[in-house]
Write a protein that holds these residues in place. Sequence first.
Motif, PDB file in Angstrom:
ATOM      1  N   ASP A   6      50.594 -39.652 -87.316  1.00  0.00           N
ATOM      2  CA  ASP A   6      50.374 -40.589 -88.421  1.00  0.00           C
ATOM      3  C   ASP A   6      49.394 -41.692 -88.028  1.00  0.00           C
ATOM      4  N   SER A   7      49.503 -42.167 -86.785  1.00  0.00           N
ATOM      5  CA  SER A   7      48.584 -43.213 -86.326  1.00  0.00           C
ATOM      6  C   SER A   7      47.149 -42.695 -86.292  1.00  0.00           C
ATOM      7  N   SER A   8      46.976 -41.453 -85.865  1.00  0.00           N
ATOM      8  CA  SER A   8      45.641 -40.853 -85.843  1.00  0.00           C
ATOM      9  C   SER A   8      45.046 -40.809 -87.245  1.00  0.00           C
ATOM     10  N   GLU A   9      45.854 -40.364 -88.200  1.00  0.00           N
ATOM     11  CA  GLU A   9      45.368 -40.228 -89.577  1.00  0.00           C
ATOM     12  C   GLU A   9      45.014 -41.588 -90.174  1.00  0.00           C
ATOM     13  N   ARG A  10      45.839 -42.612 -89.908  1.00  0.00           N
ATOM     14  CA  ARG A  10      45.520 -43.949 -90.414  1.00  0.00           C
ATOM     15  C   ARG A  10      44.206 -44.442 -89.832  1.00  0.00           C
ATOM     16  N   PHE A  11      44.031 -44.241 -88.533  1.00  0.00           N
ATOM     17  CA  PHE A  11      42.784 -44.655 -87.901  1.00  0.00           C
ATOM     18  C   PHE A  11      41.600 -43.913 -88.497  1.00  0.00           C
ATOM     19  N   ASN A  18      35.188 -47.487 -93.430  1.00  0.00           N
ATOM     20  CA  ASN A  18      34.470 -48.706 -93.078  1.00  0.00           C
ATOM     21  C   ASN A  18      32.976 -48.397 -92.933  1.00  0.00           C
ATOM     22  N   ALA A  19      32.127 -49.206 -93.540  1.00  0.00           N
ATOM     23  CA  ALA A  19      30.685 -48.971 -93.454  1.00  0.00           C
ATOM     24  C   ALA A  19      30.184 -49.186 -92.032  1.00  0.00           C
ATOM     25  N   SER A  20      29.318 -48.265 -91.581  1.00  0.00           N
ATOM     26  CA  SER A  20      28.758 -48.356 -90.235  1.00  0.00           C
ATOM     27  C   SER A  20      27.325 -47.842 -90.240  1.00  0.00           C
ATOM     28  N   PRO A  21      26.441 -48.470 -91.026  1.00  0.00           N
ATOM     29  CA  PRO A  21      25.070 -47.971 -91.121  1.00  0.00           C
ATOM     30  C   PRO A  21      24.294 -48.143 -89.825  1.00  0.00           C
ATOM     31  N   THR A  22      23.311 -47.296 -89.639  1.00  0.00           N
ATOM     32  CA  THR A  22      22.492 -47.339 -88.438  1.00  0.00           C
ATOM     33  C   THR A  22      21.917 -48.732 -88.225  1.00  0.00           C
ATOM     34  N   GLY A  23      22.139 -49.260 -87.022  1.00  0.00           N
ATOM     35  CA  GLY A  23      21.682 -50.598 -86.686  1.00  0.00           C
ATOM     36  C   GLY A  23      22.666 -51.699 -87.042  1.00  0.00           C
ATOM     37  N   PHE A  24      23.728 -51.330 -87.776  1.00  0.00           N
ATOM     38  CA  PHE A  24      24.728 -52.305 -88.218  1.00  0.00           C
ATOM     39  C   PHE A  24      26.134 -51.718 -88.004  1.00  0.00           C
ATOM     40  N   GLU A  25      26.368 -51.175 -86.822  1.00  0.00           N
ATOM     41  CA  GLU A  25      27.586 -50.418 -86.552  1.00  0.00           C
ATOM     42  C   GLU A  25      28.758 -51.282 -86.072  1.00  0.00           C
ATOM     43  N   SER A  26      28.583 -52.582 -85.960  1.00  0.00           N
ATOM     44  CA  SER A  26      29.548 -53.429 -85.253  1.00  0.00           C
ATOM     45  C   SER A  26      30.963 -53.364 -85.809  1.00  0.00           C
ATOM     46  N   ALA A  27      31.119 -53.397 -87.124  1.00  0.00           N
ATOM     47  CA  ALA A  27      32.466 -53.415 -87.700  1.00  0.00           C
ATOM     48  C   ALA A  27      33.214 -52.135 -87.358  1.00  0.00           C
ATOM     49  N   GLY A  28      32.522 -51.002 -87.467  1.00  0.00           N
ATOM     50  CA  GLY A  28      33.150 -49.744 -87.118  1.00  0.00           C
ATOM     51  C   GLY A  28      33.453 -49.638 -85.639  1.00  0.00           C
ATOM     52  N   GLN A  29      32.560 -50.179 -84.805  1.00  0.00           N
ATOM     53  CA  GLN A  29      32.790 -50.134 -83.368  1.00  0.00           C
ATOM     54  C   GLN A  29      34.009 -50.972 -82.965  1.00  0.00           C
ATOM     55  N   LYS A  30      34.227 -52.083 -83.653  1.00  0.00           N
ATOM     56  CA  LYS A  30      35.417 -52.893 -83.370  1.00  0.00           C
ATOM     57  C   LYS A  30      36.689 -52.104 -83.670  1.00  0.00           C
ATOM     58  N   LEU A  31      36.706 -51.394 -84.791  1.00  0.00           N
ATOM     59  CA  LEU A  31      37.863 -50.565 -85.123  1.00  0.00           C
ATOM     60  C   LEU A  31      38.090 -49.492 -84.060  1.00  0.00           C
ATOM     61  N   TRP A  32      37.002 -48.881 -83.628  1.00  0.00           N
ATOM     62  CA  TRP A  32      37.093 -47.798 -82.644  1.00  0.00           C
ATOM     63  C   TRP A  32      37.607 -48.317 -81.307  1.00  0.00           C
ATOM     64  N   ILE A  33      37.083 -49.450 -80.864  1.00  0.00           N
ATOM     65  CA  ILE A  33      37.523 -50.038 -79.600  1.00  0.00           C
ATOM     66  C   ILE A  33      39.002 -50.414 -79.659  1.00  0.00           C
ATOM     67  N   ARG A 183      30.932 -39.887 -87.480  1.00  0.00           N
ATOM     68  CA  ARG A 183      32.078 -40.669 -87.033  1.00  0.00           C
ATOM     69  C   ARG A 183      33.307 -39.804 -86.849  1.00  0.00           C
ATOM     70  N   MET A 184      33.268 -38.578 -87.388  1.00  0.00           N
ATOM     71  CA  MET A 184      34.326 -37.638 -87.035  1.00  0.00           C
ATOM     72  C   MET A 184      34.247 -37.296 -85.546  1.00  0.00           C
ATOM     73  N   GLY A 185      33.048 -37.300 -84.975  1.00  0.00           N
ATOM     74  CA  GLY A 185      32.908 -37.105 -83.538  1.00  0.00           C
ATOM     75  C   GLY A 185      33.520 -38.249 -82.759  1.00  0.00           C
ATOM     76  N   GLY A 186      33.303 -39.483 -83.213  1.00  0.00           N
ATOM     77  CA  GLY A 186      33.932 -40.635 -82.581  1.00  0.00           C
ATOM     78  C   GLY A 186      35.446 -40.564 -82.660  1.00  0.00           C
ATOM     79  N   PHE A 187      35.942 -40.066 -83.788  1.00  0.00           N
ATOM     80  CA  PHE A 187      37.379 -39.863 -83.934  1.00  0.00           C
ATOM     81  C   PHE A 187      37.882 -38.831 -82.927  1.00  0.00           C
ATOM     82  N   CYS A 188      37.150 -37.720 -82.780  1.00  0.00           N
ATOM     83  CA  CYS A 188      37.592 -36.648 -81.881  1.00  0.00           C
ATOM     84  C   CYS A 188      37.669 -37.117 -80.432  1.00  0.00           C
ATOM     85  N   ILE A 189      36.649 -37.835 -79.975  1.00  0.00           N
ATOM     86  CA  ILE A 189      36.688 -38.261 -78.573  1.00  0.00           C
ATOM     87  C   ILE A 189      37.759 -39.323 -78.351  1.00  0.00           C
ATOM     88  N   ALA A 190      38.065 -40.121 -79.389  1.00  0.00           N
ATOM     89  CA  ALA A 190      39.174 -41.076 -79.280  1.00  0.00           C
ATOM     90  C   ALA A 190      40.502 -40.336 -79.140  1.00  0.00           C
TER      91      ALA A 190
END
Length: 361
Positions: A6-11, A18-33, A183-190
């Motif tokens: 369930d935690s994986s799916e929520r993440f 969350n928007a993460s356009p090229t050059g403006f990825e910070s908000a998504g990166q914070k969630l990932w970290i 970002r599905m790739g970022g999810f997979c490596i997480a």
Amino acid sequence: MSILNDSSERFLHDYLNNASPTGFESAGQKLWIDYIRPYVDEIALDTYGTAYGVINPGKDYRVVIEGHADEISWFVHYITDNGYLYVVRNGGSDHMIAPSKRVNIHGEKGIVRGVFGWPAIHTRRGEDSKLAPKIENIFIDIGAKDKDEVHEMGVQVGSVITYPDDLEVMNDRYYCGRALDNRMGGFCIAQVARLIRERNIDLPFSLYIVNSVQEEVGLRGAQMIADRIKPQVAIVTDVTHDTNTPMLDKKKVGDVKAGKGPSVTTAPAVHNKLLQLIIEAARENDIDFQREASSRATGTDTDAFAYSNGGVASALISLPLKYMHTTVEMAAKSDVEGVIELILHSLEKIEDGMSFNYFEV
């Protein structure tokens, strides 16, 4: 039994919505970290925003698993006197799907809502009946009366534009939405990091879980982070085309189908010994996989890692994807789990100090 919880799916939903356009990825990166923090020993960020966690830091032998964090988007390019916005691409955005799409414009005062307008079918007569979307004629309407009001709303030339479409699960079999690439790739490596911790897997090397920026404009984030980490091995995950959808010629684009497992690629940048290790991991663990070949470059961050630091043994594991670079990208849930398991079991086969030289001299 699913390896996701369930935690994986929520993440996953929070991260992709969350928007993460090229050059403006910070908000998504914070969630990932924030998500990977409990599963790694160190967290770091480079100057342009590539984020990574490290398991077993300080080892001489360094292995990277990598996805990219950015999604395609648009920039405001020109504002007409009567308040319409014309755009340029930020990454490989498809002008054909733009008309009638709602958008979020990330302005100086917050998000401004808009739409890609299009002349009604009734008004397109004669030669105008052949009118088709082009980068030169698509435009955004934010309900402004003129250019001054556009500026008052906080929208300027250079404001970034994203689609607001959210992730959904279709028929309990497919994830569908925008920005699955990649970002599905970022999810997979997480998830790989999570499973290493939960399964108490002891790796004999330093593992870098890397979520790179700016892939969509030329693999830029991977180029920068490869120079910083200087790995000996890199396993990259990205998306590939499901070529079984209508209007595609398999003789030109190969034969890959969503739901039949991750795809592994043969290409000059893909190290044959590492590729064979991955295939063996799939066979030993009964993971379905598919094959494809790339002429010259793979077009993914694999190329950036492979040709960095005098040459890094690199390979590509791809998630089959329908309708790439649209807002309705679709990937099979079973393939997502297959990518996660294949990366994980491939890591378990890599030995400390493992040489990937093709022969001894």
